[in-house]
Enzyme design. Structure first.
Site, PDB file in Angstrom:
ATOM      1  N   HIS A  60     -14.426  17.316   0.388  1.00  0.00           N
ATOM      2  CA  HIS A  60     -16.199  17.518  -1.125  1.00  0.00           C
ATOM      3  C   HIS A  60     -16.080  16.026  -0.676  1.00  0.00           C
ATOM      4  CE1 HIS A  60     -19.231  18.118  -3.127  1.00  0.00           C
ATOM      5  NE2 HIS A  60     -18.855  16.863  -3.520  1.00  0.00           N
ATOM      6  N   GLU A  61     -14.782  14.809  -1.201  1.00  0.00           N
ATOM      7  CA  GLU A  61     -15.635  13.484  -1.230  1.00  0.00           C
ATOM      8  C   GLU A  61     -15.337  12.965   0.343  1.00  0.00           C
ATOM      9  OE1 GLU A  61     -16.720  12.281  -3.771  1.00  0.00           O
ATOM     10  OE2 GLU A  61     -16.337  13.663  -5.065  1.00  0.00           O
ATOM     11  N   HIS A  64     -18.573  14.263   2.311  1.00  0.00           N
ATOM     12  CA  HIS A  64     -19.867  12.299   1.700  1.00  0.00           C
ATOM     13  C   HIS A  64     -19.951  11.951   2.898  1.00  0.00           C
ATOM     14  CE1 HIS A  64     -21.761  14.334  -1.853  1.00  0.00           C
ATOM     15  NE2 HIS A  64     -20.569  14.762  -2.244  1.00  0.00           N
TER      16      HIS A  64
END
Length: 73
Positions: A60-61, A64
C-alpha cells in the site's frame, strides 16, 4: 527488507529503490516518503499476524510512492 525487495519489481517502477525503517512507537502506523523510504511502527509490527499482513501494508505504501501521491498534493 526482503519483503520490499520482492514487492518493488512488481510495480510500475521496478527500478525504484525503497528502504524500510521501523520506528520505536506503539502507535499503529506506516507511511512513505516520495523518495521511496518506507516507515512502519513497532505498534504495527506487533499487531500483524504474519509477514503477509506486513507485505500488504508495505505494498500500500509503495503504491503511494509509485503513484506519486505526495507530489500531487
Amino acid at each position: 527488507a526482503e519483503t520490499v525487495a520482492r514487492l518493488v519489481p512488481a510495480t510500475e517502477r521496478p527500478d525504484a529503490s525503497s528502504r524500510v525503517t521501523s520506528l520505536d512507537s506503539p502507535i499503529v502506523n506506516a507511511f512513505a516518503l516520495p523518495s521511496g523510504r518506507l516507515y512502519v511502527t513497532r505498534g504495527l509490527l506487533a499487531l500483524a499476524n504474519d509477514t503477509a499482513e506486513i507485505a500488504g501494508v508495505l505494498a500500500h505504501e509503495i503504491a503511494h510512492v509509485t503513484l506519486r501521491h505526495a507530489a500531487a498534493r
